[in-house]
Motif scaffolding. Structure first.
Motif, PDB file in Angstrom:
ATOM      1  N   GLY A  38      24.907  27.466  65.071  1.00  0.00           N
ATOM      2  CA  GLY A  38      25.299  28.679  65.772  1.00  0.00           C
ATOM      3  C   GLY A  38      24.243  29.178  66.747  1.00  0.00           C
ATOM      4  N   ARG A  39      23.198  28.382  66.943  1.00  0.00           N
ATOM      5  CA  ARG A  39      22.105  28.802  67.816  1.00  0.00           C
ATOM      6  C   ARG A  39      22.352  28.349  69.254  1.00  0.00           C
ATOM      7  NH1 ARG A  39      16.657  27.439  64.233  1.00  0.00           N
ATOM      8  NH2 ARG A  39      17.064  28.924  62.529  1.00  0.00           N
ATOM      9  N   LEU A  40      21.939  29.221  70.192  1.00  0.00           N
ATOM     10  CA  LEU A  40      22.020  28.870  71.602  1.00  0.00           C
ATOM     11  C   LEU A  40      20.843  27.970  71.968  1.00  0.00           C
ATOM     12  CD1 LEU A  40      22.932  32.353  73.114  1.00  0.00           C
ATOM     13  CD2 LEU A  40      24.474  30.443  72.685  1.00  0.00           C
ATOM     14  N   LYS A  41      21.065  27.071  72.919  1.00  0.00           N
ATOM     15  CA  LYS A  41      20.021  26.161  73.365  1.00  0.00           C
ATOM     16  C   LYS A  41      19.476  26.611  74.718  1.00  0.00           C
ATOM     17  CE  LYS A  41      17.406  22.578  73.938  1.00  0.00           C
ATOM     18  NZ  LYS A  41      16.116  22.501  73.214  1.00  0.00           N
ATOM     19  N   LYS A  42      18.195  26.954  74.750  1.00  0.00           N
ATOM     20  CA  LYS A  42      17.573  27.354  76.004  1.00  0.00           C
ATOM     21  C   LYS A  42      17.249  26.109  76.819  1.00  0.00           C
ATOM     22  CE  LYS A  42      13.900  30.206  77.977  1.00  0.00           C
ATOM     23  NZ  LYS A  42      12.740  31.099  77.687  1.00  0.00           N
ATOM     24  N   LEU A  43      17.755  26.061  78.034  1.00  0.00           N
ATOM     25  CA  LEU A  43      17.493  24.943  78.924  1.00  0.00           C
ATOM     26  C   LEU A  43      16.470  25.358  79.984  1.00  0.00           C
ATOM     27  CD1 LEU A  43      21.119  23.558  79.426  1.00  0.00           C
ATOM     28  CD2 LEU A  43      19.316  22.628  77.952  1.00  0.00           C
ATOM     29  N   TYR A  44      15.774  24.362  80.533  1.00  0.00           N
ATOM     30  CA  TYR A  44      14.744  24.610  81.529  1.00  0.00           C
ATOM     31  C   TYR A  44      15.041  23.811  82.799  1.00  0.00           C
ATOM     32  CZ  TYR A  44      12.214  26.553  77.551  1.00  0.00           C
ATOM     33  OH  TYR A  44      11.852  27.296  76.458  1.00  0.00           O
ATOM     34  N   TYR A  45      14.533  24.298  83.895  1.00  0.00           N
ATOM     35  CA  TYR A  45      14.716  23.605  85.171  1.00  0.00           C
ATOM     36  C   TYR A  45      14.193  22.175  85.048  1.00  0.00           C
ATOM     37  CZ  TYR A  45      14.350  22.446  90.119  1.00  0.00           C
ATOM     38  OH  TYR A  45      14.478  21.830  91.338  1.00  0.00           O
ATOM     39  N   GLY A  46      15.010  21.204  85.463  1.00  0.00           N
ATOM     40  CA  GLY A  46      14.605  19.801  85.428  1.00  0.00           C
ATOM     41  C   GLY A  46      14.990  19.075  84.163  1.00  0.00           C
ATOM     42  N   ASP A  47      15.500  19.782  83.140  1.00  0.00           N
ATOM     43  CA  ASP A  47      15.948  19.102  81.919  1.00  0.00           C
ATOM     44  C   ASP A  47      17.001  18.052  82.257  1.00  0.00           C
ATOM     45  OD1 ASP A  47      14.341  20.347  80.097  1.00  0.00           O
ATOM     46  OD2 ASP A  47      15.846  21.772  79.382  1.00  0.00           O
ATOM     47  N   GLU A  48      16.861  16.869  81.670  1.00  0.00           N
ATOM     48  CA  GLU A  48      17.845  15.807  81.849  1.00  0.00           C
ATOM     49  C   GLU A  48      18.846  15.849  80.699  1.00  0.00           C
ATOM     50  OE1 GLU A  48      15.807  12.117  82.170  1.00  0.00           O
ATOM     51  OE2 GLU A  48      14.933  12.584  84.118  1.00  0.00           O
ATOM     52  N   LEU A  49      20.121  15.773  81.034  1.00  0.00           N
ATOM     53  CA  LEU A  49      21.179  15.892  80.035  1.00  0.00           C
ATOM     54  C   LEU A  49      22.118  14.701  80.101  1.00  0.00           C
ATOM     55  CD1 LEU A  49      22.194  19.618  80.761  1.00  0.00           C
ATOM     56  CD2 LEU A  49      20.360  18.802  79.259  1.00  0.00           C
ATOM     57  N   SER A  50      22.557  14.259  78.919  1.00  0.00           N
ATOM     58  CA  SER A  50      23.646  13.288  78.822  1.00  0.00           C
ATOM     59  C   SER A  50      24.874  14.064  78.364  1.00  0.00           C
ATOM     60  CB  SER A  50      23.311  12.195  77.812  1.00  0.00           C
ATOM     61  OG  SER A  50      22.232  11.411  78.268  1.00  0.00           O
ATOM     62  N   THR A  51      25.969  13.952  79.103  1.00  0.00           N
ATOM     63  CA  THR A  51      27.119  14.803  78.820  1.00  0.00           C
ATOM     64  C   THR A  51      28.418  14.009  78.842  1.00  0.00           C
ATOM     65  OG1 THR A  51      27.670  15.362  81.109  1.00  0.00           O
ATOM     66  CG2 THR A  51      25.905  16.626  80.087  1.00  0.00           C
ATOM     67  N   PHE A  52      29.434  14.599  78.230  1.00  0.00           N
ATOM     68  CA  PHE A  52      30.790  14.071  78.396  1.00  0.00           C
ATOM     69  C   PHE A  52      31.793  15.195  78.198  1.00  0.00           C
ATOM     70  CE2 PHE A  52      30.249  13.504  73.783  1.00  0.00           C
ATOM     71  CZ  PHE A  52      31.478  13.899  73.281  1.00  0.00           C
ATOM     72  N   TYR A  53      32.960  15.014  78.761  1.00  0.00           N
ATOM     73  CA  TYR A  53      34.081  15.924  78.536  1.00  0.00           C
ATOM     74  C   TYR A  53      35.319  15.072  78.277  1.00  0.00           C
ATOM     75  CZ  TYR A  53      34.904  14.930  83.507  1.00  0.00           C
ATOM     76  OH  TYR A  53      35.096  14.294  84.707  1.00  0.00           O
ATOM     77  N   ILE A  54      36.314  15.658  77.645  1.00  0.00           N
ATOM     78  CA  ILE A  54      37.484  14.901  77.202  1.00  0.00           C
ATOM     79  C   ILE A  54      38.724  15.388  77.927  1.00  0.00           C
ATOM     80  CG2 ILE A  54      38.907  14.232  75.225  1.00  0.00           C
ATOM     81  CD1 ILE A  54      36.437  14.782  73.448  1.00  0.00           C
ATOM     82  N   GLU A  55      39.429  14.449  78.536  1.00  0.00           N
ATOM     83  CA  GLU A  55      40.691  14.750  79.208  1.00  0.00           C
ATOM     84  C   GLU A  55      41.852  14.494  78.252  1.00  0.00           C
ATOM     85  OE1 GLU A  55      41.335  16.062  82.022  1.00  0.00           O
ATOM     86  OE2 GLU A  55      39.543  15.849  83.280  1.00  0.00           O
ATOM     87  N   GLN A  56      43.060  14.835  78.681  1.00  0.00           N
ATOM     88  CA  GLN A  56      44.245  14.578  77.865  1.00  0.00           C
ATOM     89  C   GLN A  56      44.354  13.083  77.604  1.00  0.00           C
ATOM     90  OE1 GLN A  56      47.631  16.277  79.838  1.00  0.00           O
ATOM     91  NE2 GLN A  56      47.162  18.354  79.178  1.00  0.00           N
ATOM     92  N   PHE A  62      28.711  11.362  81.981  1.00  0.00           N
ATOM     93  CA  PHE A  62      27.811  11.364  83.128  1.00  0.00           C
ATOM     94  C   PHE A  62      26.477  11.985  82.726  1.00  0.00           C
ATOM     95  CE2 PHE A  62      29.957  15.468  83.432  1.00  0.00           C
ATOM     96  CZ  PHE A  62      28.969  16.353  83.823  1.00  0.00           C
ATOM     97  N   THR A  63      25.444  11.647  83.480  1.00  0.00           N
ATOM     98  CA  THR A  63      24.130  12.254  83.265  1.00  0.00           C
ATOM     99  C   THR A  63      23.864  13.250  84.385  1.00  0.00           C
ATOM    100  OG1 THR A  63      23.069  10.446  84.456  1.00  0.00           O
ATOM    101  CG2 THR A  63      23.214  10.246  82.066  1.00  0.00           C
ATOM    102  N   THR A  64      23.061  14.257  84.086  1.00  0.00           N
ATOM    103  CA  THR A  64      22.814  15.307  85.070  1.00  0.00           C
ATOM    104  C   THR A  64      21.475  15.978  84.769  1.00  0.00           C
ATOM    105  OG1 THR A  64      23.736  17.300  86.097  1.00  0.00           O
ATOM    106  CG2 THR A  64      24.050  17.065  83.726  1.00  0.00           C
ATOM    107  N   THR A  65      21.062  16.896  85.634  1.00  0.00           N
ATOM    108  CA  THR A  65      19.836  17.654  85.423  1.00  0.00           C
ATOM    109  C   THR A  65      20.096  19.137  85.685  1.00  0.00           C
ATOM    110  OG1 THR A  65      19.159  17.266  87.717  1.00  0.00           O
ATOM    111  CG2 THR A  65      18.296  15.752  86.052  1.00  0.00           C
ATOM    112  N   VAL A  66      19.274  19.978  85.070  1.00  0.00           N
ATOM    113  CA  VAL A  66      19.356  21.420  85.309  1.00  0.00           C
ATOM    114  C   VAL A  66      18.708  21.715  86.658  1.00  0.00           C
ATOM    115  CG1 VAL A  66      18.661  23.700  84.505  1.00  0.00           C
ATOM    116  CG2 VAL A  66      19.313  21.934  82.840  1.00  0.00           C
ATOM    117  N   THR A  67      19.466  22.351  87.548  1.00  0.00           N
ATOM    118  CA  THR A  67      18.963  22.626  88.900  1.00  0.00           C
ATOM    119  C   THR A  67      18.709  24.110  89.162  1.00  0.00           C
ATOM    120  OG1 THR A  67      21.230  22.699  89.743  1.00  0.00           O
ATOM    121  CG2 THR A  67      20.084  20.584  89.872  1.00  0.00           C
TER     122      THR A  67
END
Length: 217
Positions: A48-66, A73-78
Motif C-alpha cells: 500500500g506504499r507509494l513509490k517515489k520516483l526520481y528524474y532519470g529513473d529507468e523503468l520496465s513497464t507493461f500494460y494489458i489490452e483486451q 516497453f522501457t522508459t525513463t522519468v523525464t
C-alpha cells in the motif's frame, strides 16, 4: 499501440538493488502528450506504499489490452507535474519500440545461445539453447549430467542483439521434459519459474528480431 489515459501501467524500477528491482508497482495513466506519458505516483499494492520516483529513473513497464495482450516497453522519468496530485512524466516510446505478447502464447524461435546452468553447488555447466521464448527455453547439454524432470535450475542466458549489444538474462526454471538426442546429448525443455518482467522483455525482443530475420530469408 500506445497506452491510453486511464489505463493501468505495471512498473518495475531498474535498480542495482535486486530486491527492489523485483517489486511491481501499478499506476494510472493521467495524460498522454506528444512526448510524454503522464502517470500518477505508483503504488505497491502489497504494502500500500507509494513509490517515489526520481528524474532519470529507468523503468520496465507493461500494460494489458483486451484479449490479454501485454504491451512491454522501457522508459525513463523525464519530469514531474503538479496538479491536484503530483504526477510523473515518462518518456513516450516510439510505437515500434513496444513489444506485444499474448499472455498465454509467447513467441518461440530456434536459436543457439550460450547458457550457464546451475543445478546445485556441485553441478554447473555451460550449454547451448535449441530454442528460446518468453515462456521458456530448450537447452542441449552433455548426456552425462544428471538433469531430471521437475529439477529446478538457475540460469544465465547470453543474448546478442542486431545492434551489437549483449545482455545477460538471469532466471530460474523447471525442467518439464528431457529427450535423448542421436548425438548422445540431452535436450531439456525448461519453463520459466522466476524471471523479472524486464528480463523477459529483453528475451521477447530478441525473439522478434530473430523472427524478422527468418521472414527476410
Amino acid at each position: 499501440m500506445l497506452p491510453k489515459v486511464n489505463q493501468i501501467l505495471h512498473i518495475q524500477v531498474n535498480s542495482i538493488d535486486d530486491e527492489e528491482s523485483r517489486i511491481e508497482y501499478k499506476s494510472r495513466i493521467a495524460d498522454v502528450t506528444d512526448s510524454s506519458i503522464v502517470i500518477e505516483i505508483p503504488i505497491n499494492e502489497q504494502s500500500g506504499r507509494l513509490k517515489k520516483l526520481y528524474y532519470g529513473d529507468e523503468l520496465s513497464t507493461f500494460y494489458i489490452e483486451q484479449g490479454g495482450v501485454k504491451h512491454y516497453f522501457t522508459t525513463t522519468v523525464t519530469g514531474f507535474r503538479e496538479d491536484v496530485i503530483r504526477l510523473v512524466e515518462l518518456h513516450k516510446p516510439e510505437p515500434e519500440a513496444i513489444t506485444q505478447v499474448q499472455r498465454r502464447s509467447f513467441l518461440r524461435v530456434p536459436a543457439e545461445l550460450e547458457i550457464a546452468v546451475k543445478v546445485s553447488d556441485q553441478i554447473q555447466f555451460i550449454g547451448m539453447t535449441d530454442d528460446v521464448g518468453g515462456g521458456g527455453i530448450s537447452v542441449v547439454y552433455d548426456g552425462q549430467i544428471p538433469l531430471g524432470i521437475n529439477t529446478t535450475i538457475s540460469c544465465w542466458l547470453l543474448v546478442p542483439y542486431k545492434n551489437g549489444n549483449i545482455e545477460h538474462i538471469p532466471f530460474s526454471g523447471e525442467v518439464v521434459r528431457v529427450k535423448k538426442l542421436e548425438t548422445g546429448k540431452q535436450l531439456a525443455m525448461v519453463r520459466f519459474v522466476e524471471i523479472l518482467d524486464r528480463e523477459r522483455q529483453k528475451l521477447i525482443r530478441f525473439c522478434f528480431e530473430r523472427q524478422m530475420d527468418f521472414r527476410k530469408r
